[in-house]
Design an enzyme around this catalytic site. Structure first.
Site, PDB file in Angstrom:
ATOM      1  N   CYS A  42       0.805  -1.228   0.000  1.00  0.00           N
ATOM      2  CA  CYS A  42       0.000   0.000   0.000  1.00  0.00           C
ATOM      3  C   CYS A  42       0.835   1.274   0.000  1.00  0.00           C
ATOM      4  O   CYS A  42       0.345   2.347  -0.336  1.00  0.00           O
ATOM      5  CB  CYS A  42      -0.931   0.001   1.203  1.00  0.00           C
ATOM      6  N   HIS A 100      -3.046   7.272   2.465  1.00  0.00           N
ATOM      7  CA  HIS A 100      -3.544   5.978   2.003  1.00  0.00           C
ATOM      8  C   HIS A 100      -4.935   5.773   2.588  1.00  0.00           C
ATOM      9  O   HIS A 100      -5.163   6.017   3.772  1.00  0.00           O
ATOM     10  CB  HIS A 100      -2.583   4.884   2.470  1.00  0.00           C
ATOM     11  N   ASN A 108     -10.223   0.309  -0.052  1.00  0.00           N
ATOM     12  CA  ASN A 108      -8.762   0.357  -0.011  1.00  0.00           C
ATOM     13  C   ASN A 108      -8.228  -0.258  -1.310  1.00  0.00           C
ATOM     14  O   ASN A 108      -8.388  -1.456  -1.539  1.00  0.00           O
ATOM     15  CB  ASN A 108      -8.291  -0.439   1.218  1.00  0.00           C
TER      16      ASN A 108
HETATM   17  O1  UT7 Z   1      -3.948  -1.232   3.484  1.00  0.00           O
HETATM   18  C1  UT7 Z   1      -3.299  -2.111   4.346  1.00  0.00           C
HETATM   19  C2  UT7 Z   1      -3.457  -1.650   5.712  1.00  0.00           C
HETATM   20  N1  UT7 Z   1      -4.727  -2.118   6.249  1.00  0.00           N
HETATM   21  C3  UT7 Z   1      -5.331  -1.453   7.209  1.00  0.00           C
HETATM   22  O2  UT7 Z   1      -4.887  -0.386   7.571  1.00  0.00           O
HETATM   23  C4  UT7 Z   1      -6.530  -2.076   7.910  1.00  0.00           C
HETATM   24  C5  UT7 Z   1      -6.484  -1.741   9.378  1.00  0.00           C
HETATM   25  N2  UT7 Z   1      -7.534  -2.406  10.153  1.00  0.00           N
HETATM   26  C6  UT7 Z   1      -8.837  -2.077  10.045  1.00  0.00           C
HETATM   27  O3  UT7 Z   1      -9.198  -1.226   9.253  1.00  0.00           O
HETATM   28  C7  UT7 Z   1      -9.802  -2.708  10.989  1.00  0.00           C
HETATM   29  O4  UT7 Z   1      -9.106  -3.408  12.010  1.00  0.00           O
HETATM   30  C8  UT7 Z   1     -10.801  -3.695  10.302  1.00  0.00           C
HETATM   31  C9  UT7 Z   1     -11.728  -2.907   9.396  1.00  0.00           C
HETATM   32  C10 UT7 Z   1     -10.032  -4.725   9.502  1.00  0.00           C
HETATM   33  C11 UT7 Z   1     -11.637  -4.412  11.361  1.00  0.00           C
HETATM   34  O5  UT7 Z   1     -12.290  -3.464  12.162  1.00  0.00           O
HETATM   35  P1  UT7 Z   1     -12.203  -3.517  13.730  1.00  0.00           P
HETATM   36  O6  UT7 Z   1     -12.966  -2.390  14.223  1.00  0.00           O
HETATM   37  O7  UT7 Z   1     -10.758  -3.601  14.131  1.00  0.00           O
HETATM   38  O8  UT7 Z   1     -12.970  -4.854  14.045  1.00  0.00           O
HETATM   39  P2  UT7 Z   1     -12.495  -6.114  14.902  1.00  0.00           P
HETATM   40  O9  UT7 Z   1     -11.610  -6.981  14.085  1.00  0.00           O
HETATM   41  O10 UT7 Z   1     -12.019  -5.648  16.234  1.00  0.00           O
HETATM   42  O11 UT7 Z   1     -13.880  -6.869  15.117  1.00  0.00           O
HETATM   43  C12 UT7 Z   1     -14.912  -6.280  15.931  1.00  0.00           C
HETATM   44  C13 UT7 Z   1     -16.138  -7.133  15.792  1.00  0.00           C
HETATM   45  C14 UT7 Z   1     -15.871  -8.650  15.931  1.00  0.00           C
HETATM   46  O12 UT7 Z   1     -17.007  -9.219  16.575  1.00  0.00           O
HETATM   47  P3  UT7 Z   1     -17.001  -9.556  18.127  1.00  0.00           P
HETATM   48  O13 UT7 Z   1     -15.853 -10.518  18.319  1.00  0.00           O
HETATM   49  O14 UT7 Z   1     -16.769  -8.237  18.823  1.00  0.00           O
HETATM   50  O15 UT7 Z   1     -18.339 -10.152  18.343  1.00  0.00           O
HETATM   51  C15 UT7 Z   1     -15.780  -9.124  14.529  1.00  0.00           C
HETATM   52  O16 UT7 Z   1     -16.108 -10.493  14.407  1.00  0.00           O
HETATM   53  O17 UT7 Z   1     -16.690  -6.969  14.480  1.00  0.00           O
HETATM   54  C16 UT7 Z   1     -16.821  -8.259  13.857  1.00  0.00           C
HETATM   55  N3  UT7 Z   1     -16.605  -8.100  12.425  1.00  0.00           N
HETATM   56  C17 UT7 Z   1     -17.571  -7.791  11.567  1.00  0.00           C
HETATM   57  N4  UT7 Z   1     -18.889  -7.585  11.745  1.00  0.00           N
HETATM   58  C18 UT7 Z   1     -19.624  -7.294  10.661  1.00  0.00           C
HETATM   59  C19 UT7 Z   1     -15.436  -8.204  11.740  1.00  0.00           C
HETATM   60  N5  UT7 Z   1     -15.639  -7.968  10.439  1.00  0.00           N
HETATM   61  C20 UT7 Z   1     -16.968  -7.718  10.309  1.00  0.00           C
HETATM   62  C21 UT7 Z   1     -17.783  -7.403   9.206  1.00  0.00           C
HETATM   63  N6  UT7 Z   1     -19.098  -7.194   9.423  1.00  0.00           N
HETATM   64  N7  UT7 Z   1     -17.298  -7.288   7.967  1.00  0.00           N
END
Ligand code: UT7
Length: 318
Positions: A110, A245, A275
Site C-alpha cells: 500500500c 492511504h 482500499n
Molecule cells: O492497506 C493495508 C493496511 N490495512 C489497514 O490499515 C486495515 C487496518 N484495520 C482495520 O481497518 C480494521 O481493524 C478492520 C476494518 C479490519 C476491522 O475493524 P475492527 O474495528 O478492528 O474490528 P475487529 O476486528 O475488532 O472486530 C470487531 C467485531 C468482531 O465481533 P465480536 O468478536 O466483537 O463479536 C468481529 O467479528 O466486528 C466483527 N466483524 C464484523 N462484523 C460485521 C469483523 N468484520 C466484520 C464485518 N461485518 N465485515
C-alpha cells in the site's frame, strides 16, 4: 534535481459493489462497514486485468500532463495483484502505450506509490530522466478470500498514475521506513508443485491482523507526518492537504485527532473505492488535482502504510 507532478490520472472499473450486495455474500451489513471502516461501495473488475487498468490510468495522466508516450524516459509501476509475475505490469503498460523506455515494477504494497516517487527521484538526480510515468494498479478482488468478512469488505480495484517532470524541484523531502515481517499482513504466492519442496504456505489471499494493522497505521501516519514537518521547519498550518492511504476512515480520524488538526486537512475518498492499496494515494491525488482545490505552490503531504510492513511520507510543492 528532483521533479514536479505535471499530471495525474486514474481509472476504476465500472462495476460498483455496495455494502448491501456484500451482505448477501458474507455475514456483514452496511451499517457496520460504514461505521467501522467508512466504505459505502467499491469498484470491482469483471473483465480487466491489472495492467489494463494501469494503462487506462496512465493514458489519463499523460493527457493531463500533455505528454506523449514517446517522451517518457522511464515507466515505474507498483502492484501486489498483477496478472503476471513476468512480464511486469510496467512492461505491459509500456507495450500498451507503445512507449520504448525502460520499465520496472516496485513491490511495497500500500505504500508503493511513495516508493515509486522515491525511486523516480533517484533517476532524476542521476539525470537519467526528464519525464517518468508512475502507476499504482490493483485487482485486489483477485487475491481476496471472498468468504472472509474481515478482509473482503475492505478492498477494491483501480489504478492511479502521475507524470513526473524534471522542470521544477518540487519533491522536497521524504521519510521511508520498513519493519520487515509477515506476521501482521501477508499475501502468499502460489507456491507451485515442486515434488522436492517440503514447506507449506497459507492460502494465496490477503491475510491481515486488522487491529494490529490499525495501531501500526495510526502510529506510522502520525510519526511520518510529524517527521516531515519537523525536518522542513513547517507546521500543519503550512500544508494545504494531506493525501493519505485510504485504508480506513477511522485511521485518518484518529491521526487527525492525534496531530491536533482538522479532518478536513485530509483528502478522503474511501467511501467510494475502499482500499485500493498502491492505487489509493494516486487515485486520491488525481481527484484532488481535478477538483481545482490545489494551487501551484501549495505544500502537500502524501503518506501511506501497509504490507511489509512499510510506511512512507513525502512533502511536495504543487
Ligand atoms: O492497506 C493495508 C493496511 N490495512 C489497514 O490499515 C486495515 C487496518 N484495520 C482495520 O481497518 C480494521 O481493524 C478492520 C476494518 C479490519 C476491522 O475493524 P475492527 O474495528 O478492528 O474490528 P475487529 O476486528 O475488532 O472486530 C470487531 C467485531 C468482531 O465481533 P465480536 O468478536 O466483537 O463479536 C468481529 O467479528 O466486528 C466483527 N466483524 C464484523 N462484523 C460485521 C469483523 N468484520 C466484520 C464485518 N461485518 N465485515
Amino acid at each position: 534535481m528532483s521533479f514536479y507532478i505535471a499530471g495525474t490520472g486514474m481509472y476504476v472499473p465500472e462495476r460498483i459493489v455496495t455494502n448491501d450486495e456484500l451482505a448477501t455474500m458474507v455475514d456483514t451489513n452496511d451499517e457496520w462497514i460504514k461505521q467501522r471502516v467508512g466504505i459505502s461501495e467499491r469498484r470491482i473488475s469483471t473483465d480487466e486485468w491489472t495492467s489494463e487498468m494501469a494503462y487506462k490510468a496512465a493514458l489519463c495522466a499523460l493527457e493531463n500532463a500533455d505528454c506523449k508516450p514517446e517522451d517518457l524516459d522511464y515507466i515505474l509501476t507498483a502492484s501486489v495483484s498483477a496478472e503476471c509475475v513476468s512480464p511486469s505490469t510496467a512492461c505491459m503498460v509500456q507495450n500498451l502505450l507503445g512507449a520504448t523506455c525502460p520499465a520496472l515494477e516496485v513491490n511495497a504494497a500500500c505504500s508503493a506509490f511513495l516508493f515509486l516517487l522515491e525511486t523516480a527521484a533517484g533517476l532524476f538526480a542521476r539525470k537519467r530522466a526528464k519525464k517518468i510515468l508512475v502507476v499504482g494498479a490493483e485487482r485486489l478482488s483477485g487475491i481476496l478470500d471472498w468468504s472472509d468478512r474481515s478482509t473482503c469488505i475492505i478492498f477494491g480495484d483501480g489504478a492511479g498514475a502521475a507524470v513526473l517532470s524534471c522542470e521544477k524541484d518540487n519533491y522536497l523531502d521524504s521519510v521511508v521506513t520498513v519493519h520487515g515481517g509477515d506476521d501482521v499482513i501477508k499475501i502468499p504466492h502460489f507456491i507451485g508443485c515442486s515434488p522436492f519442496f517440503t514447506k507449506e504456505n497459507d492460502s494465496p489471499y490477503i491475510h491481515m491482523q486488522g487491529q494490529e494493522t490499525f495501531k501500526y497505521a495510526v502510529n506510522a501516519m502520525c510519526g511520518d507526518i510529524t517527521a516531515i514537518l519537523e525536518q522542513n521547519h513547517l507546521t500543519l498550518d503550512d500544508i494545504s492537504y494531506i493525501v493519505p492511504h485510504q485504508a480506513n476512515k477511522r485511521i485518518i480520524d484518529f491521526a487527525a485527532k492525534r496531530l491536533k488538526t482538522s479532518e478536513e486537512k485530509f483528502y478522503v475518498n474511501i467511501e467510494h473505492y475502499g482500499n485500493t492499496s498502491s492505487a489509493s494515494v494516486p487515485i486520491a491525488l488525481d481527484e484532488l488535482n481535478r477538483s481545482g482545490r490545489l494551487k501551484r505552490g501549495d505544500y502537500i503531504i502524501l503518506c501511506a502504510f501497509g504490507g511489509g510492513l512499510a510506511n512512507a511520507a513525502c512533502l511536495l510543492r504543487w
